[in-house]
Write a protein that holds these residues in place. Structure first.
Motif, PDB file in Angstrom:
ATOM      1  N   VAL A  97      -3.540  -1.701   0.042  1.00 14.70           N
ATOM      2  CA  VAL A  97      -4.297  -2.005  -1.168  1.00 14.70           C
ATOM      3  C   VAL A  97      -4.511  -3.502  -1.280  1.00 14.70           C
ATOM      4  CG1 VAL A  97      -4.212  -1.943  -3.699  1.00 14.70           C
ATOM      5  CG2 VAL A  97      -3.456   0.043  -2.368  1.00 14.70           C
ATOM      6  N   LEU A  98      -3.478  -4.249  -0.910  1.00 12.61           N
ATOM      7  CA  LEU A  98      -3.478  -5.709  -1.014  1.00 12.61           C
ATOM      8  C   LEU A  98      -2.923  -6.271   0.284  1.00 12.61           C
ATOM      9  CD1 LEU A  98      -2.301  -7.750  -4.055  1.00 12.61           C
ATOM     10  CD2 LEU A  98      -1.196  -8.137  -1.876  1.00 12.61           C
ATOM     11  N   ALA A  99      -3.557  -7.326   0.828  1.00 11.93           N
ATOM     12  CA  ALA A  99      -3.143  -7.817   2.145  1.00 11.93           C
ATOM     13  C   ALA A  99      -3.098  -9.338   2.191  1.00 11.93           C
ATOM     14  CB  ALA A  99      -4.095  -7.301   3.224  1.00 11.93           C
TER      15      ALA A  99
ATOM     16  N   LYS B 287      -2.605  -5.630  -8.626  1.00 10.08           N
ATOM     17  CA  LYS B 287      -1.922  -6.599  -9.496  1.00 10.08           C
ATOM     18  C   LYS B 287      -0.534  -6.107  -9.908  1.00 10.08           C
ATOM     19  CE  LYS B 287      -5.228  -6.558 -12.570  1.00 10.08           C
ATOM     20  NZ  LYS B 287      -6.122  -5.578 -11.911  1.00 10.08           N
ATOM     21  N   THR B 288      -0.466  -4.902 -10.442  1.00  9.41           N
ATOM     22  CA  THR B 288       0.818  -4.357 -10.870  1.00  9.41           C
ATOM     23  C   THR B 288       1.741  -4.126  -9.680  1.00  9.41           C
ATOM     24  OG1 THR B 288      -0.120  -3.316 -12.843  1.00  9.41           O
ATOM     25  CG2 THR B 288       1.944  -2.396 -12.016  1.00  9.41           C
ATOM     26  N   SER B 289       1.174  -3.768  -8.540  1.00  6.77           N
ATOM     27  CA  SER B 289       1.990  -3.550  -7.347  1.00  6.77           C
ATOM     28  C   SER B 289       2.730  -4.821  -6.944  1.00  6.77           C
ATOM     29  CB  SER B 289       1.108  -3.075  -6.186  1.00  6.77           C
ATOM     30  OG  SER B 289       0.572  -1.790  -6.461  1.00  6.77           O
TER      31      SER B 289
ATOM     32  N   GLN C 190       8.665  -1.309  -5.470  1.00  7.77           N
ATOM     33  CA  GLN C 190       7.706  -0.861  -4.469  1.00  7.77           C
ATOM     34  C   GLN C 190       8.003  -1.563  -3.154  1.00  7.77           C
ATOM     35  OE1 GLN C 190       3.614  -0.743  -5.644  1.00  7.77           O
ATOM     36  NE2 GLN C 190       2.844  -0.870  -3.560  1.00  7.77           N
ATOM     37  N   GLN C 191       8.052  -0.787  -2.099  1.00 11.03           N
ATOM     38  CA  GLN C 191       8.351  -1.350  -0.778  1.00 11.03           C
ATOM     39  C   GLN C 191       7.115  -2.032  -0.206  1.00 11.03           C
ATOM     40  OE1 GLN C 191       9.932   1.495   1.954  1.00 11.03           O
ATOM     41  NE2 GLN C 191      10.370  -0.001   3.552  1.00 11.03           N
ATOM     42  N   ARG C 192       7.298  -3.237   0.333  1.00 11.48           N
ATOM     43  CA  ARG C 192       6.170  -3.946   0.939  1.00 11.48           C
ATOM     44  C   ARG C 192       5.973  -3.479   2.375  1.00 11.48           C
ATOM     45  NH1 ARG C 192      10.376  -7.610   0.095  1.00 11.48           N
ATOM     46  NH2 ARG C 192      11.192  -8.689   1.936  1.00 11.48           N
ATOM     47  N   GLN C 193       4.727  -3.506   2.804  1.00 12.99           N
ATOM     48  CA  GLN C 193       4.423  -3.155   4.188  1.00 12.99           C
ATOM     49  C   GLN C 193       4.756  -4.308   5.124  1.00 12.99           C
ATOM     50  OE1 GLN C 193       0.280  -1.997   3.849  1.00 12.99           O
ATOM     51  NE2 GLN C 193       0.813   0.160   3.606  1.00 12.99           N
TER      52      GLN C 193
ATOM     53  N   GLY D 141       0.832  -1.190   0.000  1.00 10.52           N
ATOM     54  CA  GLY D 141       0.000   0.000   0.000  1.00 10.52           C
ATOM     55  C   GLY D 141       0.863   1.234   0.000  1.00 10.52           C
ATOM     56  N   TYR D 142       0.194   2.362   0.140  1.00  8.61           N
ATOM     57  CA  TYR D 142       0.898   3.650   0.093  1.00  8.61           C
ATOM     58  C   TYR D 142       0.616   4.453   1.356  1.00  8.61           C
ATOM     59  CZ  TYR D 142       1.204   2.248  -4.765  1.00  8.61           C
ATOM     60  OH  TYR D 142       1.445   1.528  -5.925  1.00  8.61           O
TER      61      TYR D 142
END
Length: 256
Positions: free
Chosen positions: A18-20, A42-44, A53-56, A12-13
């Motif tokens: 966004v995705l978990a 999907k693209t993330s 992109q950094q993952r949470q 997410g940002y």
């Protein structure tokens, strides 16, 4: 053996992801697709795999080095001042391959992709489909073990798209390349994949279902759509997405 393993991935940002809690595995030589509503991340996922992109939270376990990962974007990244063969050879040159050898390998891949004799042309002198083939050569000349694709053929017309997809599919089957494709096209996903992962709506999108595709390889795209398993699986994917995408129930009736 899995070439890629993702466990409990959240992206997410800031704030709600966004995705978990995404779990996904990709075997050596396996072709998988991610489908789902716009905004489901999907693209993330692709961007997180390559570190863009950094993952949470969560784990991304890659059994291959970054130099063995190829990425095909929606738009080609060809340099307008370089010829097709120079563009295709660029990655090899950056890695230190002697220029003559890099150009020779680029020419070989351009020929395999139906561009024999066009290596001296600049991007502005090529059609959209030809530019996309150069972009594919630019990636495959590096001999990736893992290929990530973010709707790379979405802007092409149906005939050119089918031809290029078939050519790429034949190459990755022959080279035993693992592929993770992001697409909105359910028929495309079924035609090329060993497994289709269906994402729910975001935020906190998750995998709703993973559908195995029992169509044998090597695979012909048009023949695959006539396989007895194709239509039932397509209907199942629409059912998976019904309620996740606005208008899906109506399109489900059309696909029935």
């Amino acid at each position: 053996m899995n070439l890629l393993r993702i466990e409990n991935l959240s992206l997410g940002y800031g704030g709600e992801p966004v995705l978990a809690d995404l779990d996904l595995a990709l075997g050596a030589g396996e072709f998988a697709s991610l489908v789902g509503p716009s905004g489901s991340g999907k693209t993330s996922v692709l961007r997180a795999i390559v570190g863009l992109q950094q993952r949470q939270s969560g784990l991304i376990d890659l059994r291959t080095g970054p130099e063995e990962i190829g990425f095909l974007f929606q738009d080609d990244a060809l340099l307008p001042w370089r010829t097709a063969r120079e563009n295709a050879a660029l990655g090899l040159v950056i890695r230190g391959t002697p220029k003559a050898e890099a150009l020779a390998q680029a020419d070989a891949w351009l020929e395999r992709l139906g561009l024999k004799g066009l290596g001296g042309r600049y991007p502005r002198q090529l059609s959209g489909g030809q530019r996309k083939r150069v972009a594919i050569a630019q990636v495959l000349v590096l001999r990736p073990r893992l290929l990530l694709m973010d709707e790379p053929f979405a802007a092409l017309d149906a005939i050119v798209r089918t031809r290029i997809t078939q050519d790429l599919l034949s190459l990755v089957e022959r080279e035993r390349i693992s592929v993770l494709l992001v697409t909105h096209d359910l028929e495309e996903a079924l035609s090329v994949s060993d497994v289709v992962h269906v994402l729910s709506n975001g935020p906190r999108a998750r995998i709703l279902a993973s559908r195995r595709v029992p169509i044998p390889r090597p695979r012909d795209l048009l023949a695959a759509r006539g396989h007895p398993a194709f239509a039932p699986l397509l209907r199942q994917l629409w059912r998976d997405l019904a309620g996740e995408t606005e208008g899906a129930p109506a399109r489900l009736e059309e696909a029935a």
